[in-house]
Design a protein around this motif. Structure first.
Motif, PDB file in Angstrom:
ATOM      1  N   ASP A 138      20.657 -22.530 -27.386  1.00 59.72           N
ATOM      2  CA  ASP A 138      19.610 -22.038 -28.284  1.00 59.72           C
ATOM      3  C   ASP A 138      20.136 -21.801 -29.703  1.00 59.72           C
ATOM      4  OD1 ASP A 138      21.227 -19.893 -27.623  1.00 59.72           O
ATOM      5  OD2 ASP A 138      19.580 -18.444 -27.510  1.00 59.72           O
ATOM      6  N   ALA A 139      21.358 -22.251 -29.979  1.00 59.08           N
ATOM      7  CA  ALA A 139      21.928 -22.107 -31.323  1.00 59.08           C
ATOM      8  C   ALA A 139      21.184 -23.025 -32.293  1.00 59.08           C
ATOM      9  CB  ALA A 139      23.412 -22.458 -31.303  1.00 59.08           C
ATOM     10  N   PRO A 140      21.254 -22.745 -33.596  1.00 59.09           N
ATOM     11  CA  PRO A 140      20.624 -23.636 -34.569  1.00 59.09           C
ATOM     12  C   PRO A 140      21.132 -25.071 -34.421  1.00 59.09           C
ATOM     13  CG  PRO A 140      21.324 -21.596 -35.625  1.00 59.09           C
ATOM     14  CD  PRO A 140      21.893 -21.580 -34.235  1.00 59.09           C
ATOM     15  N   LEU A 141      20.293 -26.024 -34.789  1.00 58.21           N
ATOM     16  CA  LEU A 141      20.642 -27.437 -34.644  1.00 58.21           C
ATOM     17  C   LEU A 141      21.940 -27.773 -35.375  1.00 58.21           C
ATOM     18  CD1 LEU A 141      19.932 -30.251 -33.586  1.00 58.21           C
ATOM     19  CD2 LEU A 141      18.530 -30.571 -35.652  1.00 58.21           C
ATOM     20  N   LEU A 142      22.157 -27.185 -36.546  1.00 52.95           N
ATOM     21  CA  LEU A 142      23.390 -27.468 -37.278  1.00 52.95           C
ATOM     22  C   LEU A 142      24.605 -27.031 -36.469  1.00 52.95           C
ATOM     23  CD1 LEU A 142      24.939 -28.443 -39.741  1.00 52.95           C
ATOM     24  CD2 LEU A 142      24.508 -26.214 -40.825  1.00 52.95           C
ATOM     25  N   ASP A 143      24.561 -25.845 -35.871  1.00 55.50           N
ATOM     26  CA  ASP A 143      25.693 -25.367 -35.073  1.00 55.50           C
ATOM     27  C   ASP A 143      25.945 -26.289 -33.870  1.00 55.50           C
ATOM     28  OD1 ASP A 143      25.849 -23.284 -36.831  1.00 55.50           O
ATOM     29  OD2 ASP A 143      25.317 -21.723 -35.406  1.00 55.50           O
ATOM     30  N   ARG A 144      24.868 -26.716 -33.219  1.00 51.53           N
ATOM     31  CA  ARG A 144      25.029 -27.608 -32.066  1.00 51.53           C
ATOM     32  C   ARG A 144      25.601 -28.953 -32.493  1.00 51.53           C
ATOM     33  NH1 ARG A 144      19.672 -28.373 -29.948  1.00 51.53           N
ATOM     34  NH2 ARG A 144      18.790 -27.137 -31.636  1.00 51.53           N
ATOM     35  N   THR A 145      25.199 -29.420 -33.653  1.00 52.70           N
ATOM     36  CA  THR A 145      25.718 -30.691 -34.175  1.00 52.70           C
ATOM     37  C   THR A 145      27.196 -30.557 -34.503  1.00 52.70           C
ATOM     38  OG1 THR A 145      23.530 -31.199 -35.081  1.00 52.70           O
ATOM     39  CG2 THR A 145      25.394 -32.441 -35.964  1.00 52.70           C
ATOM     40  N   ILE A 146      27.567 -29.474 -35.166  1.00 54.98           N
ATOM     41  CA  ILE A 146      28.968 -29.248 -35.524  1.00 54.98           C
ATOM     42  C   ILE A 146      29.825 -29.142 -34.264  1.00 54.98           C
ATOM     43  CG2 ILE A 146      30.547 -27.599 -36.603  1.00 54.98           C
ATOM     44  CD1 ILE A 146      28.880 -29.410 -38.542  1.00 54.98           C
ATOM     45  N   GLY A 147      29.333 -28.446 -33.231  1.00 58.28           N
ATOM     46  CA  GLY A 147      30.064 -28.363 -31.974  1.00 58.28           C
ATOM     47  C   GLY A 147      30.273 -29.730 -31.348  1.00 58.28           C
ATOM     48  N   LEU A 148      29.259 -30.574 -31.388  1.00 57.97           N
ATOM     49  CA  LEU A 148      29.389 -31.927 -30.852  1.00 57.97           C
ATOM     50  C   LEU A 148      30.418 -32.751 -31.616  1.00 57.97           C
ATOM     51  CD1 LEU A 148      25.658 -32.862 -30.126  1.00 57.97           C
ATOM     52  CD2 LEU A 148      27.499 -32.667 -28.424  1.00 57.97           C
ATOM     53  N   SER A 149      30.623 -32.406 -32.884  1.00 58.08           N
ATOM     54  CA  SER A 149      31.596 -33.148 -33.692  1.00 58.08           C
ATOM     55  C   SER A 149      33.036 -32.756 -33.371  1.00 58.08           C
ATOM     56  CB  SER A 149      31.332 -32.915 -35.187  1.00 58.08           C
ATOM     57  OG  SER A 149      31.862 -31.668 -35.605  1.00 58.08           O
ATOM     58  N   GLY A 150      33.204 -31.688 -32.566  1.00 60.49           N
ATOM     59  CA  GLY A 150      34.549 -31.234 -32.246  1.00 60.49           C
ATOM     60  C   GLY A 150      35.031 -30.110 -33.133  1.00 60.49           C
TER      61      GLY A 150
END
Length: 197
Positions: free
Chosen positions: A176-188
């Motif tokens: 449920d984190a903001p989309l930017l945080d989820r995207t950054i996490g996916l980037s490593g």
């Protein structure tokens, strides 16, 4: 990866504004991108903008054949004028539907135009975040570019063995984190990364 084109202009303008705000005394500061200081992120952005501009034009050569791992990127004395100019050219090239079709090459890798478009969108979003975090700036990427980056990274993580991302192992982030945080996490990267003062 993508069936539609995307206007890179809003995201390239965001990156250009972030770069313009970088003070000379911050160029040696660390960033969330391992091994890269601010000056190296700027150099990487300049190099990738040139490479993907030429890839979009299908003008293959040294700029599209060189691996980003070939050398540590850096900036030259004219980077403040050159970077916004090349980012604007990049956006202009990728406004043409032909950039998104056929085959091209970037970083020495042959790939479909649509995939190259997805890759450069992701690079602009993630390295924009790197630059903003390293320099203490707020960051609100273009919403369409952010969604495209998330979709690209999610697909890349799903295709990898062992949960690896494009830039490194995926960092778990609350669903449920903001989309930017989820995207950054996916980037490593850790979306909670902050610069040392």
């Amino acid at each position: 990866m993508t069936d539609t084109t995307l206007d890179l202009g809003p995201q390239t303008r965001i990156v250009a504004r972030l770069a313009e705000a970088v003070a000379d005394e911050r160029l040696a500061d660390g960033t969330p991108c391992p091994r890269y200081a601010v000056r190296n992120v700027l150099g990487h952005l300049l190099g990738l903008a040139v490479a993907f501009r030429d890839a979009g034009r299908k003008e293959l050569g040294v700029t599209t054949d060189t691996s980003p791992e070939a050398a540590l990127p850096d900036i030259g004395p004219g980077w403040r004028e050159e970077l916004p100019k090349v980012l604007d050219e990049l956006a202009g090239v990728w406004r043409e539907p032909a950039a998104w079709t056929g085959m091209t090459r970037a970083g020495g890798v042959d790939l479909p135009g649509a995939v190259a478009g997805a890759v450069v969108t992701d690079e602009l979003v993630i390295h924009g975040w790197d630059l903003a975090r390293a320099t203490g700036r707020t960051y609100a990427p273009d919403p369409a570019a952010l969604q495209a980056s998330y979709d690209f990274l999610l697909a890349a993580a799903a295709d990898s063995d062992g949960g690896g991302g494009v830039f490194g192992p995926v960092v778990p982030v609350r669903p449920d984190a903001p989309l930017l945080d989820r995207t950054i996490g996916l980037s490593g990267r850790d979306p909670g990364w902050t610069r040392s003062v």
